[in-house]
Design an enzyme around this catalytic site. Structure first.
Site, PDB file in Angstrom:
ATOM      1  N   SER A 263       0.736  -1.139  -0.146  1.00  0.00           N
ATOM      2  CA  SER A 263       0.119  -0.094  -0.168  1.00  0.00           C
ATOM      3  C   SER A 263       0.872   1.230   0.060  1.00  0.00           C
ATOM      4  O   SER A 263       2.008   1.200   0.131  1.00  0.00           O
ATOM      5  CB  SER A 263      -0.998  -0.005   1.015  1.00  0.00           C
ATOM      6  OG  SER A 263      -0.035   0.374   2.393  1.00  0.00           O
ATOM      7  N   LYS A 264       0.086   2.388  -0.125  1.00  0.00           N
ATOM      8  CA  LYS A 264       0.910   3.779  -0.191  1.00  0.00           C
ATOM      9  C   LYS A 264       1.732   3.971   1.175  1.00  0.00           C
ATOM     10  O   LYS A 264       2.787   4.780   0.953  1.00  0.00           O
ATOM     11  CB  LYS A 264      -0.232   4.807  -0.180  1.00  0.00           C
ATOM     12  CG  LYS A 264      -0.932   4.719  -1.457  1.00  0.00           C
ATOM     13  CD  LYS A 264      -1.208   6.290  -1.755  1.00  0.00           C
ATOM     14  CE  LYS A 264      -1.836   6.255  -3.448  1.00  0.00           C
ATOM     15  NZ  LYS A 264      -3.289   6.440  -3.343  1.00  0.00           N
ATOM     16  N   ARG A 265       1.688   3.358   1.997  1.00  0.00           N
ATOM     17  CA  ARG A 265       2.656   3.278   3.286  1.00  0.00           C
ATOM     18  C   ARG A 265       3.914   2.925   2.856  1.00  0.00           C
ATOM     19  O   ARG A 265       4.687   3.552   3.416  1.00  0.00           O
ATOM     20  CB  ARG A 265       1.997   2.608   4.411  1.00  0.00           C
ATOM     21  CG  ARG A 265       1.203   3.775   5.426  1.00  0.00           C
ATOM     22  CD  ARG A 265       0.289   2.758   6.428  1.00  0.00           C
ATOM     23  NE  ARG A 265      -0.894   2.509   5.796  1.00  0.00           N
ATOM     24  CZ  ARG A 265      -1.420   1.427   5.736  1.00  0.00           C
ATOM     25  NH1 ARG A 265      -0.783   0.424   6.571  1.00  0.00           N
ATOM     26  NH2 ARG A 265      -2.571   1.221   5.430  1.00  0.00           N
ATOM     27  N   GLN A 266       4.190   2.186   2.136  1.00  0.00           N
ATOM     28  CA  GLN A 266       5.383   1.536   1.758  1.00  0.00           C
ATOM     29  C   GLN A 266       6.154   2.633   0.574  1.00  0.00           C
ATOM     30  O   GLN A 266       7.156   2.161   0.078  1.00  0.00           O
ATOM     31  CB  GLN A 266       5.547   0.346   1.081  1.00  0.00           C
ATOM     32  CG  GLN A 266       5.378  -0.656   2.224  1.00  0.00           C
ATOM     33  CD  GLN A 266       4.111  -1.390   2.146  1.00  0.00           C
ATOM     34  OE1 GLN A 266       3.308  -1.280   1.423  1.00  0.00           O
ATOM     35  NE2 GLN A 266       3.548  -1.619   3.406  1.00  0.00           N
ATOM     36  N   GLY A 267       5.551   3.878   0.307  1.00  0.00           N
ATOM     37  CA  GLY A 267       6.223   4.611  -0.667  1.00  0.00           C
ATOM     38  C   GLY A 267       5.297   4.701  -1.812  1.00  0.00           C
ATOM     39  O   GLY A 267       4.081   4.067  -1.654  1.00  0.00           O
TER      40      GLY A 267
END
Ligand code: GLU
Length: 493
Positions: A263-267
């Protein structure tokens, strides 16, 4: 009986940039259709106007275009960057089908498969809070389900705000036959009477998507696995109308090594950001297509056309597909190496210093690092020392192990004279040149280590670098001699 023409679709909502996982979903739908000469459609699902992001459709089409995944029907972007719609089953922008969806919803009401609901937001919130408080499953309590249809119709005609809900069975089971997961059974009791038309008159995904899939004669619905629990409602709609069910295939999501969702949390996980970073379309397609599916155990490199020929929906893994970044890098390295030299140079040139005007020198440097690059941008860090006016020798010793400084000076002076004697044509051939230098070292009775280490450090000032032979070929005679002179001056100061 003649085989039905395969028609698949990718149906993104224009809520932002295309997620890298969305590319795999698109690819599977595209491969499935194209392998039998069928149709692959792009439909934009924009009925949730609150989540609509202006420009998202354009960006999505541009990304697919860069990747070389083109629908032969539906929404697309032309050479003037304008959104177009092609094909006979349009419109392909879902909000433009609003009236069709409303007509279907009315038919469902007439068939007693749906009902008007007048419950206000406040009532629904209170109901939910109460359910939570008493530890009951949350969901619509069915108040309006019991209304007399004639009475409900009167209230609608009087202009009372309302939605339309599906009138789903409250007992028994329903079994979804999924092309990837096989048979999955759900208990109707646990499925809420889904809203299919909202207060604004727009259909929700559940009605809009099914109605459009039917109207567009979609034969295979390939979509993210998060939709699997909603499939009973979709089957209910198909059956209410007596439509033939499509094949449903729910694709497992992409996961990290720890099985968490990518997800977006990983970049930045947008497909565009991968392209912008220099991942090649052919590498992304090869990598993404093989996430959770591989036609053969002993082959990994496939072109898009080969993948289309071999694709088999039933062979897709049920479990989450591990998004292995190192593997993607490996694919990119492979495809970069496959490029014709000119094309490769065009890709890396933007990452070499623009103030260096010697294009031949830049080209030799690009060639030197070719095999080592996963991404074109990596050349900047790897080659920056070669463009510096002078090198700083204070970090890596020019002397071999504990050998004396005088030895390094002697070796460098000799190396300089060997290079001076070489003619430029010899320089083009690293192998030949390497043999000559090694021969000269042997003739002197010296070791390779004590000669080549000072030479390599003189040329690079690095702990690790390409071999001195490769460096000399890339620098050319004049620049190599200049570096050796600098190193000698450093040793002798
Ligand atoms: N609009 C839905 C989404 O973006 C599409 C799902 C589907 O392919 O049916 O998730």
């Amino acid at each position: 009986m003649a085989q039905k023409r395969v028609r698949t679709r990718f149906a993104p909502s224009p809520t932002g940039q295309l997620h890298i996982g969305g590319v795999r979903t698109t690819l599977y739908a595209e491969m499935l259709a194209k392998q039998s000469g069928g149709d692959f459609l792009l439909r934009i699902e924009d009925t949730d106007q609150s989540r609509f992001v202006p420009g998202a459709t354009e960006s999505l089409c541009r990304t697919l275009k860069r990747l070389g995944i083109e629908p032969n029907e539906g929404v697309w972007i032309d050479d003037n960057d304008q959104i177009i719609q092609k094909g006979d089953s349009g419109p392909y922008i879902q909000s433009q089908r609003k009236e069709k969806h409303q007509a279907y919803a009315k038919q469902l009401i007439d068939m007693d498969k749906a009902y008007y609901c007048f419950c206000t937001e406040e009532r629904l919130t209170q109901m939910r809070q109460q359910q939570e408080l008493t530890h009951q499953p949350t969901g619509y309590d069915g108040l309006c389900r019991k209304l007399d249809p004639a009475e409900a119709k009167r209230r609608v005609e009087a202009g009372e705000p309302h939605v339309i809900r599906l009138k789903l069975p409250k007992e028994g089971n329903v079994t979804v036959d999924d092309a990837i997961r096989g048979k999955v059974t759900f208990d109707w009791k646990l499925i809420d009477d889904q809203v299919i038309i909202k207060h604004d008159g727009m259909a929700t995904y559940h009605l809009a998507s099914m109605a459009d899939d039917h109207d567009m004669q979609i034969t295979h619905v390939t979509r993210a696995e998060e939709w699997l629990p909603s499939t009973p409602k979709h089957i209910f709609i198909y059956q209410a109308f007596g439509w033939e069910l499509p094949v449903f295939a729910h694709l497992p999501q992409l996961v990290n090594a720890d099985r968490s969702k990518l997800s977006k949390r990983q970049g930045d996980v947008s497909a565009e950001s991968y392209l912008d970073k220099g991942y090649l379309p052919e590498a992304l397609i090869n990598f993404l297509a093989l996430l959770g599916w591989n036609p053969k155990a002993d082959q990994e490199i496939y072109t898009h056309d080969e993948l289309i020929k071999l694709f088999d929906l039933s062979k897709i893994n049920k479990s989450g597909a591990f998004f292995n970044q190192e593997k993607l890098d490996w694919f990119n390295n492979h495809y970069l190496r496959q490029k014709p030299a000119d094309e490769y140079f065009t890709l890396v040139q933007p990452y070499l210093p623009s103030d260096e005007k010697d294009l031949d020198f830049k080209r030799r440097i690009a060639l030197l690092f070719w095999e080592r690059l996963n991404l074109p941008s990596e050349i900047t860090g790897l080659s920056s020392f070669m463009f510096q006016a002078s090198l700083d020798y204070s970090n890596v010793p020019l002397t071999w192990k504990d050998h004396p400084k005088e030895e390094a000076v002697e070796r460098l002076k000799a190396a300089k004279s060997w290079i001076e004697q070489l003619d430029d044509s010899k320089l083009a051939d690293v192998k030949n040149f390497e043999e000559q230098i090694k021969e000269s070292i042997k003739n002197k009775g010296w070791g390779n280590g004590d000669t080549l280490w000072p030479l390599r450090v003189a040329l690079s000032a690095q702990d690790k670098s390409p071999s001195p032979f490769e460096l000399i070929v890339a620098y050319g005679k004049e620049r190599s001699i200049k570096r050796i002179d600098e190193a000698l001056a450093y040793l002798l100061k």
